[in-house]
Design a protein around this motif. Structure first.
Motif, PDB file in Angstrom:
ATOM      1  N   GLY A 103       0.789  -1.230   0.000  1.00 52.26           N
ATOM      2  CA  GLY A 103       0.000   0.000   0.000  1.00 52.26           C
ATOM      3  C   GLY A 103       0.814   1.269   0.000  1.00 52.26           C
ATOM      4  N   SER A 104       2.099   1.197  -0.340  1.00 52.25           N
ATOM      5  CA  SER A 104       2.927   2.394  -0.351  1.00 52.25           C
ATOM      6  C   SER A 104       2.296   3.457  -1.249  1.00 52.25           C
ATOM      7  N   GLY A 105       2.148   4.664  -0.719  1.00 52.96           N
ATOM      8  CA  GLY A 105       1.518   5.747  -1.452  1.00 52.96           C
ATOM      9  C   GLY A 105       0.028   5.835  -1.239  1.00 52.96           C
ATOM     10  N   HIS A 106      -0.586   4.733  -0.820  1.00 47.29           N
ATOM     11  CA  HIS A 106      -2.025   4.725  -0.537  1.00 47.29           C
ATOM     12  C   HIS A 106      -2.292   4.396   0.928  1.00 47.29           C
ATOM     13  N   ARG A 107      -1.251   4.399   1.721  1.00 48.60           N
ATOM     14  CA  ARG A 107      -1.359   4.002   3.120  1.00 48.60           C
ATOM     15  C   ARG A 107      -0.862   5.148   3.997  1.00 48.60           C
ATOM     16  N   SER A 108      -1.601   5.422   5.044  1.00 50.05           N
ATOM     17  CA  SER A 108      -1.213   6.462   5.999  1.00 50.05           C
ATOM     18  C   SER A 108      -1.009   5.826   7.363  1.00 50.05           C
ATOM     19  N   ILE A 109       0.102   6.196   8.023  1.00 46.33           N
ATOM     20  CA  ILE A 109       0.427   5.620   9.326  1.00 46.33           C
ATOM     21  C   ILE A 109       0.453   6.716  10.384  1.00 46.33           C
ATOM     22  N   LEU A 110      -0.464   6.629  11.318  1.00 44.32           N
ATOM     23  CA  LEU A 110      -0.534   7.544  12.450  1.00 44.32           C
ATOM     24  C   LEU A 110      -0.028   6.803  13.679  1.00 44.32           C
ATOM     25  N   ARG A 111       0.771   7.472  14.504  1.00 52.01           N
ATOM     26  CA  ARG A 111       1.244   6.814  15.719  1.00 52.01           C
ATOM     27  C   ARG A 111       1.639   7.853  16.754  1.00 52.01           C
ATOM     28  N   ILE A 112       1.753   7.380  17.992  1.00 55.01           N
ATOM     29  CA  ILE A 112       2.188   8.231  19.085  1.00 55.01           C
ATOM     30  C   ILE A 112       3.521   7.715  19.620  1.00 55.01           C
ATOM     31  N   GLY A 113       4.245   8.611  20.294  1.00 55.84           N
ATOM     32  CA  GLY A 113       5.456   8.234  21.001  1.00 55.84           C
ATOM     33  C   GLY A 113       5.164   8.074  22.485  1.00 55.84           C
ATOM     34  N   PRO A 114       6.203   8.072  23.305  1.00 55.47           N
ATOM     35  CA  PRO A 114       6.000   7.898  24.747  1.00 55.47           C
ATOM     36  C   PRO A 114       5.179   8.998  25.385  1.00 55.47           C
ATOM     37  N   GLY A 144       9.031  14.600  27.151  1.00 55.11           N
ATOM     38  CA  GLY A 144       8.240  13.635  26.384  1.00 55.11           C
ATOM     39  C   GLY A 144       8.012  12.324  27.106  1.00 55.11           C
ATOM     40  N   ARG A 145       8.932  11.962  27.979  1.00 61.44           N
ATOM     41  CA  ARG A 145       8.801  10.695  28.695  1.00 61.44           C
ATOM     42  C   ARG A 145       8.302  10.881  30.127  1.00 61.44           C
ATOM     43  N   GLY A 146       8.131  12.129  30.560  1.00 59.95           N
ATOM     44  CA  GLY A 146       7.651  12.370  31.919  1.00 59.95           C
ATOM     45  C   GLY A 146       8.563  11.764  32.959  1.00 59.95           C
ATOM     46  N   THR A 147       9.861  12.090  32.866  1.00 60.51           N
ATOM     47  CA  THR A 147      10.869  11.434  33.687  1.00 60.51           C
ATOM     48  C   THR A 147      10.627  11.595  35.182  1.00 60.51           C
ATOM     49  N   ASN A 148      10.169  12.785  35.593  1.00 62.52           N
ATOM     50  CA  ASN A 148       9.898  13.016  37.016  1.00 62.52           C
ATOM     51  C   ASN A 148       8.616  13.824  37.165  1.00 62.52           C
ATOM     52  N   GLU A 149       8.271  14.141  38.396  1.00 64.31           N
ATOM     53  CA  GLU A 149       7.018  14.857  38.661  1.00 64.31           C
ATOM     54  C   GLU A 149       6.985  16.213  37.978  1.00 64.31           C
ATOM     55  N   PHE A 150       8.108  16.929  37.962  1.00 60.69           N
ATOM     56  CA  PHE A 150       8.159  18.247  37.332  1.00 60.69           C
ATOM     57  C   PHE A 150       7.816  18.157  35.846  1.00 60.69           C
ATOM     58  N   TYR A 151       8.450  17.252  35.135  1.00 55.70           N
ATOM     59  CA  TYR A 151       8.204  17.154  33.695  1.00 55.70           C
ATOM     60  C   TYR A 151       6.811  16.601  33.388  1.00 55.70           C
ATOM     61  N   ARG A 152       6.311  15.721  34.234  1.00 60.74           N
ATOM     62  CA  ARG A 152       4.943  15.235  34.019  1.00 60.74           C
ATOM     63  C   ARG A 152       3.936  16.370  34.194  1.00 60.74           C
ATOM     64  N   LEU A 153       4.159  17.217  35.186  1.00 59.26           N
ATOM     65  CA  LEU A 153       3.258  18.346  35.406  1.00 59.26           C
ATOM     66  C   LEU A 153       3.395  19.366  34.284  1.00 59.26           C
ATOM     67  N   LEU A 154       4.614  19.672  33.882  1.00 61.99           N
ATOM     68  CA  LEU A 154       4.833  20.624  32.796  1.00 61.99           C
ATOM     69  C   LEU A 154       4.166  20.138  31.516  1.00 61.99           C
ATOM     70  N   GLY A 155       4.165  18.827  31.298  1.00 62.71           N
ATOM     71  CA  GLY A 155       3.526  18.260  30.120  1.00 62.71           C
ATOM     72  C   GLY A 155       2.019  18.415  30.105  1.00 62.71           C
ATOM     73  N   GLN A 156       1.426  18.720  31.254  1.00 63.34           N
ATOM     74  CA  GLN A 156      -0.020  18.990  31.305  1.00 63.34           C
ATOM     75  C   GLN A 156      -0.342  20.436  30.949  1.00 63.34           C
ATOM     76  N   GLY A 157       0.699  21.255  30.799  1.00 61.77           N
ATOM     77  CA  GLY A 157       0.508  22.646  30.422  1.00 61.77           C
ATOM     78  C   GLY A 157       1.369  23.558  31.276  1.00 61.77           C
ATOM     79  N   THR A 158       1.960  24.567  30.653  1.00 60.32           N
ATOM     80  CA  THR A 158       2.868  25.469  31.352  1.00 60.32           C
ATOM     81  C   THR A 158       2.201  26.142  32.539  1.00 60.32           C
ATOM     82  N   LEU A 159       0.961  26.573  32.366  1.00 58.41           N
ATOM     83  CA  LEU A 159       0.284  27.262  33.465  1.00 58.41           C
ATOM     84  C   LEU A 159       0.027  26.329  34.645  1.00 58.41           C
ATOM     85  N   LYS A 160      -0.189  25.061  34.375  1.00 65.21           N
ATOM     86  CA  LYS A 160      -0.409  24.117  35.477  1.00 65.21           C
ATOM     87  C   LYS A 160       0.863  23.961  36.301  1.00 65.21           C
ATOM     88  N   ALA A 161       2.002  23.932  35.621  1.00 65.97           N
ATOM     89  CA  ALA A 161       3.270  23.869  36.349  1.00 65.97           C
ATOM     90  C   ALA A 161       3.526  25.168  37.094  1.00 65.97           C
TER      91      ALA A 161
END
Length: 585
Positions: free
Chosen positions: A153-164, A394-411
């Motif tokens: 299906g090359s050219g007719h196939r679309s691949i959507l995915r997420i990372g960590p 991107g990986r939410g290594t600690n509490e700070f980065y997990r909170l920041l990933g929810q939005g800058t204002l939340k952090a």
């Protein structure tokens, strides 16, 4: 042959069963944005949170998808983890044509898979495949592996995915589309993660029957000539939107160093011309687009195992360069690409990630956070440290980065520094043009700079006329909503005038839609806002942080009182629109 009714695939991840549904409404909502809102109104759970298993993840295309150039976008509708309200994100790549060749106007995904899974959609096959072994895999490797698992299906196939980032339900998690496109903003990747959905493969195996007769060919040629033989789209192919960097810096409207400045001589190292001259490998394009606006640069890396050099291809345009370049004080073009490469792998929205890290850098400088939180020292201009910080975010290594990933204002509410958080509904886009833009992104439907032309209005008007400015926003929105219901790339706004759109629609058989575009565009606008309001939208929920009152542009210092009046009046007009829509419905 045109589809008078929408053809929808509703797939339940919990049961593993898909159902095809025919739905009326083509002449009322067109497709795309309008259809996504209609489907959320039908399948959404207004009284449940964003991550409830029953909440739908919606992908829609428009009536002109596949028929005309630049009708190549897909709308993703979902309830956002960022603010728990309905929203949209728009993505390019091959998804739109893949859905069209599956004879689908929309894909609606409900339920939650028992284990991490990938959904395969084709004309003659539906499959939900267990991919638990891919948990934690970055988006780059996930894309490569999914191509091997679902061959052909090359050219007719679309691949959507997420990372960590999507797997940990970060509100900054995007959905990577094919290789260089994204459903970027408002956390669509978190919605996939909440559903235990690592990937979606859409394989369009069918055909698209073109209209008979000469009229369609005539109209198609008109559009094609505008796109390829005039100046309308030339900018996007040549330097691309990266051309805006120099322009905005020159008029003191380019955010630098967490918006502490709006111009800097360091621009000389990160202009669109520098990126093209030094880093550009090639141009790419979304399926069905002859323009080639995707600019792909390269970086070289020495592998740790074999000590050999390898190179990575990294797409760039204006917004990512602003976000991880000028906003972070990075003035090395290859350094910008190195940070973007890490952001791409963990599957974060580049704008949100860059702006969040800019806030974290200033918070560190002010002593509000320390290396206990950031794990590595953050200071403006330090490429390697920002590469590491992007991985932590991107990986939410600690509490700070997990909170920041929810939005800058939340952090910022936890650590302090709300006054210098550069958030306008979500982390700002890169246009520090003035009061109307700041108010418009704060309350705009997607909190996007493309919800309206406010950034352009600011560059042309010095008068402080609240009524005139807000009327511009209100008049500008329906046309954009109609284009995103077609679904057109918004770069093609000049190509697809109302008259041109009507001619296109008539040429493929959508005559009623063509003859009622004003009514349809207003109906779409009201429907979208009605759905958003049903999930909790209120203007008073969104504020403009103090940093935006300190900005200086070519017009001088921002006027805080004028900006407040604009926001309040825009909020009143939106609520009046919602009230009118609810009465009509």
């Amino acid at each position: 042959m045109i589809r008078e009714q929408f053809r929808i695939l509703v797939f339940n991840l919990a049961s593993g069963i898909g159902e095809f549904v025919l739905l009326d409404g083509r002449d009322q909502v067109a497709g795309g944005s309008g259809l996504a809102a209609l489907l959320y109104e039908r399948y959404g759970k207004h009284d449940k949170p964003w991550d409830d298993e029953g909440q739908p993840l919606i992908f829609t295309i428009g009536p002109l998808t596949g028929y005309f150039p630049l009708m190549s976008k897909t709308v993703c509708g979902f309830r956002s983890s960022y603010h728990n309200e309905y929203t949209e994100s728009h993505g390019g790549g091959r998804t739109a044509l893949a859905l069209q060749f599956c004879n689908l106007d929309a894909l609606v995904i409900v339920g939650k898979a028992r284990r991490l899974s990938c959904l395969y959609v084709a004309n003659r096959r539906l499959e939900l495949k267990d991919v638990e072994f891919m948990r934690g895999m970055n988006a780059d490797n996930a894309g490569k592996l999914l191509r091997r698992i679902f061959k052909g299906g090359s050219g007719h196939r679309s691949i959507l995915r997420i990372g960590p980032s999507g797997e940990i339900c970060s509100s900054m998690a995007c959905i990577n589309v094919d290789t260089y496109r994204h459903f970027g903003r408002m956390g669509g990747g978190a919605t996939m993660g909440a559903k235990n959905l690592k990937g979606i493969v859409i394989h369009g195996e069918g055909d698209l029957e073109l209209p008979a007769g000469k009229e369609y060919l005539k109209v198609y040629q008109e559009v094609y000539d505008k796109v390829t033989s005039t100046d309308m789209m030339r900018k996007y192919h040549n330097l691309g939107t990266a051309e805006n960097l120099q322009t905005l810096n020159d008029i003191e409207s380019l955010p630098w160093l967490n918006l502490q400045k709006t111009t800097d001589p360091g621009i000389a190292q990160v202009t669109g011309k520098v990126f093209a001259d030094e880093t550009l490998l090639r141009n790419g394009a979304c399926a069905g687009c002859p323009v080639g606006c995707i600019h792909i640069g390269y970086i070289r890396e020495k592998a740790k195992l074999d000590n050999r050099y390898h190179y990575h291809q990294v797409a760039y345009d204006y917004e990512p360069i602003f976000a991880v370049g000028t906003m972070l004080g990075v003035t090395d073009a290859f350094g910008v690409l190195r940070i973007l490469d890490e952001i791409e792998k963990v599957s974060l929205d580049a704008m949100s990630a860059g702006v969040a890290l800019a806030w974290a850098t200033e918070a560190a400088a002010r002593g509000l956070v320390s290396e206990n939180e950031t794990l590595i020292p953050l200071s403006f201009g330090e490429v390697e440290h920002y590469r590491q910080a992007a991985i932590h975010l991107g990986r939410g290594t600690n509490e700070f980065y997990r909170l920041l990933g929810q939005g800058t204002l939340k952090a910022a509410k936890v650590y302090g520094g709300e006054e210098f958080a550069c958030v306008l509904g979500q982390e700002m886009a890169g246009y520090a043009t003035g009061e109307l833009y700041f108010a418009a992104q704060t309350l705009g439907f997607r909190h996007s700079h493309l919800d309206t032309g406010a950034y352009s209005y600011d560059q042309k008007h010095t008068e402080k006329d609240v009524e005139k400015a807000v009327e511009f926003l209100m008049a500008d929105e329906p046309g954009r909503a109609l284009l995103t219901s077609m679904v057109s790339c918004l770069f093609a706004r000049a190509v697809y005038s109302d008259a041109q759109l009507a001619a296109c629609l008539k040429s493929v058989g959508y005559t009623t839609l063509a003859e009622n575009m004003d009514h349809v565009s207003e109906n779409i606008r009201q429907l979208r806002w009605r759905v958003r309001a049903a999930t909790g939208f209120r203007p008073e929920n969104f504020s403009i942080p103090k940093r935006f009152t300190q900005v200086k542009t070519w017009k001088g210092r921002v006027d805080p009182a004028y900006m407040t009046e604009l926001k309040e009046e825009y909020g009143r007009r939106i609520m009046a629109l919602i009230d009118a829509g609810e009465k009509d419905s």
